[in-house]
Design a protein around this motif. Structure first.
Motif, short mmCIF file in Angstrom:
data_model
loop_
_atom_site.label_atom_id
_atom_site.label_comp_id
_atom_site.label_asym_id
_atom_site.label_seq_id
_atom_site.Cartn_x
_atom_site.Cartn_y
_atom_site.Cartn_z
N LEU A 199 12.03 -1.49 -2.32
CA LEU A 199 11.63 -1.65 -0.92
C LEU A 199 10.13 -1.42 -0.76
CD1 LEU A 199 12.28 -1.97 2.13
CD2 LEU A 199 12.59 0.53 2.17
N THR A 200 9.63 -0.35 -1.37
CA THR A 200 8.21 -0.04 -1.25
C THR A 200 7.34 -1.15 -1.80
OG1 THR A 200 8.74 2.32 -1.43
CG2 THR A 200 6.45 1.69 -1.76
N ARG A 201 7.75 -1.73 -2.92
CA ARG A 201 6.98 -2.85 -3.47
C ARG A 201 6.94 -4.02 -2.49
NH1 ARG A 201 8.85 -5.66 -9.00
NH2 ARG A 201 10.68 -6.04 -7.69
N SER A 202 8.07 -4.32 -1.84
CA SER A 202 8.11 -5.42 -0.88
C SER A 202 7.25 -5.12 0.36
CB SER A 202 9.55 -5.70 -0.44
OG SER A 202 10.27 -6.30 -1.49
N LEU A 203 7.25 -3.87 0.81
CA LEU A 203 6.40 -3.50 1.94
C LEU A 203 4.93 -3.68 1.59
CD1 LEU A 203 8.26 -0.27 3.12
CD2 LEU A 203 8.27 -2.50 4.26
N LEU A 204 4.55 -3.29 0.39
CA LEU A 204 3.17 -3.49 -0.05
C LEU A 204 2.87 -4.99 -0.22
CD1 LEU A 204 2.96 -0.57 -2.62
CD2 LEU A 204 1.49 -0.85 -0.62
N SER A 224 3.21 -3.73 -7.52
CA SER A 224 3.68 -4.12 -8.85
C SER A 224 3.16 -3.17 -9.92
CB SER A 224 3.24 -5.55 -9.14
OG SER A 224 3.78 -6.01 -10.35
N SER A 225 1.94 -2.69 -9.76
CA SER A 225 1.36 -1.76 -10.74
C SER A 225 2.18 -0.47 -10.84
CB SER A 225 -0.08 -1.42 -10.37
OG SER A 225 -0.90 -2.56 -10.43
N LEU A 226 2.70 -0.03 -9.71
CA LEU A 226 3.51 1.20 -9.73
C LEU A 226 4.78 0.99 -10.55
CD1 LEU A 226 3.13 2.30 -6.01
CD2 LEU A 226 1.90 3.18 -8.00
N LEU A 227 5.45 -0.15 -10.33
CA LEU A 227 6.70 -0.42 -11.05
C LEU A 227 6.47 -0.87 -12.48
CD1 LEU A 227 9.10 -2.17 -8.50
CD2 LEU A 227 9.63 -0.19 -9.92
N GLU A 228 5.44 -1.68 -12.69
CA GLU A 228 5.23 -2.29 -14.01
C GLU A 228 4.37 -1.45 -14.94
OE1 GLU A 228 6.80 -4.93 -14.97
OE2 GLU A 228 7.71 -5.25 -13.01
N LEU A 229 3.54 -0.57 -14.40
CA LEU A 229 2.64 0.22 -15.25
C LEU A 229 2.93 1.72 -15.16
CD1 LEU A 229 -0.75 -1.62 -14.57
CD2 LEU A 229 0.86 -1.99 -16.44
N VAL A 247 5.40 7.71 -4.61
CA VAL A 247 3.98 7.37 -4.70
C VAL A 247 3.69 6.07 -3.94
CG1 VAL A 247 2.13 6.68 -6.28
CG2 VAL A 247 3.63 8.59 -6.88
N GLY A 248 4.60 5.09 -4.06
CA GLY A 248 4.41 3.83 -3.36
C GLY A 248 4.37 4.01 -1.85
N HIS A 249 5.25 4.85 -1.32
CA HIS A 249 5.26 5.10 0.13
C HIS A 249 3.95 5.76 0.55
CE1 HIS A 249 7.11 5.48 4.03
NE2 HIS A 249 6.93 6.78 4.03
N LEU A 250 3.45 6.68 -0.25
CA LEU A 250 2.19 7.35 0.07
C LEU A 250 1.02 6.36 0.01
CD1 LEU A 250 0.63 9.99 0.59
CD2 LEU A 250 0.50 10.30 -1.89
N VAL A 251 1.01 5.50 -0.99
CA VAL A 251 -0.06 4.50 -1.13
C VAL A 251 -0.04 3.53 0.05
CG1 VAL A 251 -0.80 2.50 -2.49
CG2 VAL A 251 -0.21 4.64 -3.64
#
Length: 438
Positions: free
Chosen positions: A143-148, A158-163, A201-205
């Motif tokens: 969800l966070t990736r889609s919001l970003l 994508s960097s959060l999930l992929e890296l 981390v994604g939600h914070l970013v």
């Protein structure tokens, strides 16, 4: 002074190109790390335990697709529109509602699933029980990736999930291996924790990236409006849940764990043929949504062509090289996985089709044709379930690979036709794709 339309188009196209390249770099780096990690796990755990790890993770990832109730897909369509029309209050309200609905639904679903499996199975596999706990962190990370992505920051998400996640997972796996504590269960527990970290981390970013106007806006609610959009998009997403997960789960239910592991290796390697396409098309999605708000199909065509120029030829080259080098690529995983070679080559056929077709799914789903898109994807999902069950029963893992490939080709072609007939957009490689400069 108003910026000329041509200059605005050039600037947007330039930004799309740069972001697409950045997304490709992130996807390539992430896929490389994940491939190395899968090799380490496959060789360290052995075929049986690696098969258990894959099944446990697959069940958690499967259930993780349900709790968002369509907000994940709707974010890519609605958030760019709110930015374009100047409604930061609806932007904030959407983010808040999406997060709360997904979090509460994911926790409830995980609890029910764990209890149901524990009671129904005579000898429940602890790997599957633990994998079901992945539901909540996985749902929130996606969800966070889609919001970003809807905020035109797909590369960050994508960097959060992929890296970030593979780095954290790999570091912990190294410690577990060094202390002789690496098992299917400890690997799954690590996967769960690292996905939870990515979601947080994604939600914070996302919040830290708000403009002053967004940060100070009071959240507004438009659930009735969101519901009209998210229902068909959610239906389409659920169809993709079937398309993405049915093969490994049906193979896991009907075949021995060693064959499950070989099929998992083939699917993991097949991802290599999609890393460029996936990144570029995901970046294009928010731009396609913006163009669709004004029904600017000429701009849509330019975005599609720009995406194809970036990804088509490199993806074709990667697919061909991967098919030629299939034997040594599979050999890296160990001698137990030799059966994955033929499976890998079969799955690459679907990748080849994806490489010469544009983001037709985004074009159709974000242009007001959500219901048509949902019907196409559910037809593909139904064909997958019927075809997989029959082909696995008759032909084993090879039957699963052929069934998945046939359905992938069919739904891609169907969406190409719909985009061309309904919108006049050509979502495939043609000479004009490379002649067009802007």
């Amino acid at each position: 002074m108003t910026e000329p339309a041509a200059a605005t188009t050039d600037r947007r196209q330039s930004r799309l190109g740069r972001t697409s390249i950045a997304a490709v770099v992130v996807n390539v780096g992430g896929s490389a790390m994940r491939l190395v990690l899968q090799i380490v796990l496959a060789r360290s755990l052995g075929a049986n335990d690696y098969g258990r790890f894959v099944l446990g993770r697959s069940w958690g990832e499967l259930l993780g697709r349900f709790p968002n109730r369509g907000y994940e897909a709707t974010a890519v369509k609605e958030l760019p529109r709110y930015e374009r029309i100047g409604r930061p209050d609806l932007f904030r309200g959407f983010v808040r509602t999406a997060w709360r609905v997904t979090a509460s639904g994911a926790v409830a679903l995980a609890i029910v699933a764990i209890a149901a499996y524990g009671l129904a199975a005579d000898e429940p596999d602890h790997a599957i029980l633990l994998g079901l706990a992945l539901t909540a962190p996985m749902a929130l990370a996606w969800l966070t990736r889609s919001l970003l992505q809807g905020h035109h920051r797909f590369v960050v998400g994508s960097s959060l999930l992929e890296l970030l996640q593979p780095l954290l997972f790999g570091a912990t796996v190294a410690v577990l291996w060094a202390t002789d504590r690496l098992t299917a269960l400890t690997a799954l527990a690590t996967w769960i924790v690292t996905m939870g970290v990515v979601a947080a981390v994604g939600h914070l970013v996302l919040r830290r990236g708000y403009s002053t106007e967004l940060a100070t806006a009071s959240p507004a609610d438009d659930r009735a409006g969101w519901q009209a959009i998210r229902r068909p998009l959610y239906a389409s997403q659920l169809a993709f849940v079937v398309l993405d997960n049915a093969d490994i789960l049906i193979v896991g239910a009907l075949l021995p764990r060693a064959q499950v592991a070989a099929y998992a290796v083939a699917t993991r390697l097949a991802v290599l043929g999609r890393i460029i396409v996936a990144g570029v098309q995901s970046v294009a999605a928010s731009h396609l949504a913006e163009a669709a708000t004004t029904q600017d199909w000429r701009e849509t065509q330019r975005i599609v062509d720009r995406s194809l120029r970036v990804c088509a030829l490199p993806t074709v080259a990667i697919t061909i090289v991967a098919a030629v080098l299939a034997d040594p690529l599979v050999a890296v995983f160990g001698a137990e996985y030799d059966a994955a070679v033929d499976l890998f080559r079969i799955l690459l056929i679907g990748n080849l089709v994806n490489s010469v077709t544009g983001p037709s799914g985004y074009v159709v789903s974000l242009s007001g044709l959500e219901r048509i898109y949902a019907r196409v994807m559910w037809a593909a999902a139904a064909a997958t379930l019927v075809g997989l069950a029959a082909c696995v029963a008759w032909f084993g893992a090879a039957g699963a690979a052929w069934s998945v490939t046939a359905v992938t080709v069919a739904w891609n072609l169907a969406l190409l036709v719909i985009a061309r007939q309904r919108l006049g957009v050509r979502c495939w490689v043609r000479p004009a794709t490379f002649r067009t400069a802007t």
